[in-house]
Design a protein around this motif. Structure first.
Motif, PDB file in Angstrom:
ATOM      1  N   ALA A   1      21.021  -3.519 -20.194  1.00 11.35           N
ATOM      2  CA  ALA A   1      20.579  -3.780 -21.568  1.00 11.35           C
ATOM      3  C   ALA A   1      21.740  -3.613 -22.541  1.00 11.35           C
ATOM      4  CB  ALA A   1      19.456  -2.813 -21.934  1.00 11.35           C
ATOM      5  N   GLY A   2      21.758  -4.458 -23.534  1.00 11.17           N
ATOM      6  CA  GLY A   2      22.800  -4.337 -24.546  1.00 11.17           C
ATOM      7  C   GLY A   2      22.598  -5.402 -25.605  1.00 11.17           C
ATOM      8  N   VAL A   3      23.269  -5.210 -26.709  1.00 12.74           N
ATOM      9  CA  VAL A   3      23.214  -6.212 -27.786  1.00 12.74           C
ATOM     10  C   VAL A   3      24.631  -6.730 -27.979  1.00 12.74           C
ATOM     11  CG1 VAL A   3      22.761  -6.560 -30.249  1.00 12.74           C
ATOM     12  CG2 VAL A   3      21.191  -5.179 -28.886  1.00 12.74           C
ATOM     13  N   ASN A   4      24.789  -8.032 -27.806  1.00 11.54           N
ATOM     14  CA  ASN A   4      26.128  -8.617 -27.866  1.00 11.54           C
ATOM     15  C   ASN A   4      26.465  -9.190 -29.233  1.00 11.54           C
ATOM     16  OD1 ASN A   4      24.728  -8.884 -25.303  1.00 11.54           O
ATOM     17  ND2 ASN A   4      26.692  -9.577 -24.521  1.00 11.54           N
TER      18      ASN A   4
ATOM     19  N   ASP B   1      25.737  -2.438 -37.066  1.00  9.78           N
ATOM     20  CA  ASP B   1      24.754  -1.391 -36.778  1.00  9.78           C
ATOM     21  C   ASP B   1      23.885  -1.780 -35.572  1.00  9.78           C
ATOM     22  OD1 ASP B   1      23.822   1.148 -37.524  1.00  9.78           O
ATOM     23  OD2 ASP B   1      21.949   0.183 -38.191  1.00  9.78           O
ATOM     24  N   GLU B   2      23.476  -3.050 -35.537  1.00 15.09           N
ATOM     25  CA  GLU B   2      22.646  -3.513 -34.410  1.00 15.09           C
ATOM     26  C   GLU B   2      23.415  -3.417 -33.092  1.00 15.09           C
ATOM     27  OE1 GLU B   2      19.892  -6.844 -36.740  1.00 15.09           O
ATOM     28  OE2 GLU B   2      21.849  -7.408 -35.969  1.00 15.09           O
ATOM     29  N   VAL B   3      24.667  -3.775 -33.155  1.00 19.41           N
ATOM     30  CA  VAL B   3      25.493  -3.753 -31.940  1.00 19.41           C
ATOM     31  C   VAL B   3      25.719  -2.305 -31.477  1.00 19.41           C
ATOM     32  CG1 VAL B   3      27.842  -4.219 -31.148  1.00 19.41           C
ATOM     33  CG2 VAL B   3      26.566  -6.004 -32.309  1.00 19.41           C
ATOM     34  N   ARG B   4      25.901  -1.409 -32.458  1.00 16.71           N
ATOM     35  CA  ARG B   4      26.105   0.005 -32.093  1.00 16.71           C
ATOM     36  C   ARG B   4      24.817   0.593 -31.499  1.00 16.71           C
ATOM     37  NH1 ARG B   4      26.149   5.216 -33.488  1.00 16.71           N
ATOM     38  NH2 ARG B   4      24.505   4.888 -35.016  1.00 16.71           N
ATOM     39  N   THR B   5      23.702   0.313 -32.187  1.00 11.30           N
ATOM     40  CA  THR B   5      22.416   0.836 -31.704  1.00 11.30           C
ATOM     41  C   THR B   5      22.100   0.254 -30.323  1.00 11.30           C
ATOM     42  OG1 THR B   5      21.681   0.851 -33.983  1.00 11.30           O
ATOM     43  CG2 THR B   5      19.969   1.110 -32.332  1.00 11.30           C
ATOM     44  N   GLY B   6      22.380  -1.027 -30.175  1.00 17.18           N
ATOM     45  CA  GLY B   6      22.016  -1.711 -28.926  1.00 17.18           C
ATOM     46  C   GLY B   6      22.922  -1.394 -27.746  1.00 17.18           C
ATOM     47  N   ASN B   7      23.993  -0.659 -27.992  1.00 20.46           N
ATOM     48  CA  ASN B   7      24.893  -0.315 -26.882  1.00 20.46           C
ATOM     49  C   ASN B   7      25.145   1.196 -26.814  1.00 20.46           C
ATOM     50  OD1 ASN B   7      25.682  -3.072 -25.798  1.00 20.46           O
ATOM     51  ND2 ASN B   7      26.097  -3.320 -27.976  1.00 20.46           N
ATOM     52  N   THR B   8      25.803   1.734 -27.871  1.00 16.81           N
ATOM     53  CA  THR B   8      26.167   3.150 -27.829  1.00 16.81           C
ATOM     54  C   THR B   8      24.927   4.042 -27.860  1.00 16.81           C
ATOM     55  OG1 THR B   8      27.973   2.401 -29.241  1.00 16.81           O
ATOM     56  CG2 THR B   8      27.860   4.745 -28.788  1.00 16.81           C
ATOM     57  N   VAL B   9      24.025   3.742 -28.780  1.00 17.25           N
ATOM     58  CA  VAL B   9      22.844   4.607 -28.915  1.00 17.25           C
ATOM     59  C   VAL B   9      21.978   4.497 -27.653  1.00 17.25           C
ATOM     60  CG1 VAL B   9      20.768   5.053 -30.295  1.00 17.25           C
ATOM     61  CG2 VAL B   9      22.918   4.474 -31.442  1.00 17.25           C
TER      62      VAL B   9
END
Ligand SMILES: Cc1cn([C@H]2C[C@H](O)[C@@H](COP(=O)(O)OP(=O)(O)O[C@H]3O[C@@H](C)[C@H](O)[C@@H](O)[C@H]3O)O2)c(=O)[nH]c1=O
Length: 373
Positions: A59-62, A67-75
């Motif tokens: 799962a991840g946001v590319n 903010d969406e990219v950080r939430t979708g990967n790091t968080v």
């Protein structure tokens, strides 16, 4: 990997689907799909992960805001760690990262931070961690107009639109099936320490080179009705990817009928590197052929009916007869410089399939009349 419970995050993405396809072939593996909704609450996530031996964290946001990219990967990585800690479990985590991890972009930074979060947890708990660094992934099922130039170009070309080159840079590509195979390989071999594996792509192409290839696939499919040269792994997988974007209604092909008083002939499969497959019908008592070729080879196979195929060397020699029938299909290969014909000796229509190593060219048919007998 048998008797293992393997969780897959981001299961609706096409890489995760490729993994599911591959894991289906592993007996005794239980695949547990972790839906996006599970991430809203760490306890719900923990409940989903309980008892898992390994987690394929795909799962991840590319694409999106920073903010969406950080939430979708790091968080997400942080939540994965917290859920495992809540369960007191140390599954082998296989994390899909990106070659963009080092480019300083918000996406690259978010992926690198996710790697670091997982690595710190792995170091602290002894959980095995495999980080796979992926180049640009392509394959059937990848969403167009998102994060894959191949998907976007294929979808546009298949719909008759013209893709635009925004940035003609070199891109390293990897096919989703190879990603699945490599990730399963990592999964089967948990490391003692954090392991970072760079997955090599099968080719590096400029965006313009990719577009030229896909445009050729489009023309060969929709206009020339010929299968292009698919000898390389890149071309074979890119072609199957392209076809997966073609509307199902466009998958019906109607060959031209070539009819005369002997019967009908249809050229069905034409291959840029393998000639063509065609078939004919022949009325009872009728003979087709009585010609030879100087460079082309042909194979004949009677599928239905009864026939005699006769060959005679053009520079002298006896006629050779092959009696064949559709009840027991056999291929007869016709050598060059042998005039040949096929006679329908049955009482019903004869159905014969042919392969020739060249696509028929009216301007240069390499066919010369010479009656066999
Ligand atoms: C979609 C598109 C892209 N391009 C160009 C822009 C880029 O230079 C190049 C490649 O673009 P994309 O495939 O969209 O993405 P990309 O190569 O920038 O990124 C990809 O690389 C992986 C390593 C990442 O991990 C993936 O998540 C994916 O985003 O193609 C066009 O010229 N026209 C187009 O219509």
């Amino acid at each position: 990997m048998s008797n293992q419970v393997i969780a897959i995050t981001g299961p609706s993405g096409f890489v995760a689907k490729g993994l599911q396809t591959r894991l289906r072939t592993h007996e005794g593996v239980e695949v547990r799909l972790i839906p996006r909704s599970a991430w809203d609450d760490v306890h719900r996530l923990a409940a989903k992960l309980a008892g898992c031996d390994a987690v394929l964290h795909i799962a991840g946001v590319n694409r999106g805001t920073e903010d969406e990219v950080r939430t979708g990967n790091t968080v997400m990585a942080e939540k994965l760690v917290r859920a495992c800690e809540a369960n007191g479990q140390t599954p082998h985590v296989v994390f899909s990262s990106t070659t963009q991890r080092d480019n300083g972009s918000p996406y690259g930074r978010a992926k690198l931070a996710a790697e670091q979060t997982l690595a710190e947890w792995s170091h602290r708990t002894g959980a095995p961690l495999s980080i796979a660094v992926l180049p640009n992934v392509y394959g059937a099922g990848c969403r167009p107009n998102y994060n894959s130039v191949v998907a976007t170009f294929c979808a546009k070309l298949a719909a008759g639109e013209s893709p635009q080159i925004i940035e003609d840079r070199e891109v390293e590509f990897i096919w989703v099936g190879d990603v699945a195979e490599r990730l399963c390989g990592l999964l089967a071999d948990p490391p003692a320490e954090t392991r970072v594996t760079r997955l090599e792509g099968c080719a590096t192409l400029k965006v313009s080179e990719l577009l030229a290839k896909l445009e050729d696939f489009r023309a060969s499919f929709f206009e020339r009705h010929i299968v292009p040269d698919l000898t390389s792994h890149l071309d074979a997988t890119l072609y199957s990817t392209f076809l997966s974007y073609v509307d199902l209604d466009d998958h019906r092909h109607t060959p031209e009928v070539k009819a005369d008083n002997r019967g009908e002939l249809y050229e069905i499969i034409k291959l840029a590197t393998g000639g063509q497959v065609f078939f004919s019908t022949t009325k009872p008592g009728v003979i087709r052929g009585n010609h030879y070729h100087t460079r082309k080879v042909e194979w004949f196979c009677v599928l239905k009916g009864e026939a005699v195929i006769r060959l005679r060397p053009i520079h002298g020699g006896a006629v050779k007869d092959f009696r064949v029938c559709g009840d027991r299909p056999q291929f007869i290969s016709i050598p060059v410089l042998h005039t040949h014909h096929i006679e329908n000796v049955g009482s019903e229509e004869l159905l014969t399939m042919f392969w020739c190593n060249e696509v028929f060219d009216q301007a240069d048919p390499d066919t010369f009349y010479d009656a066999v007998a």
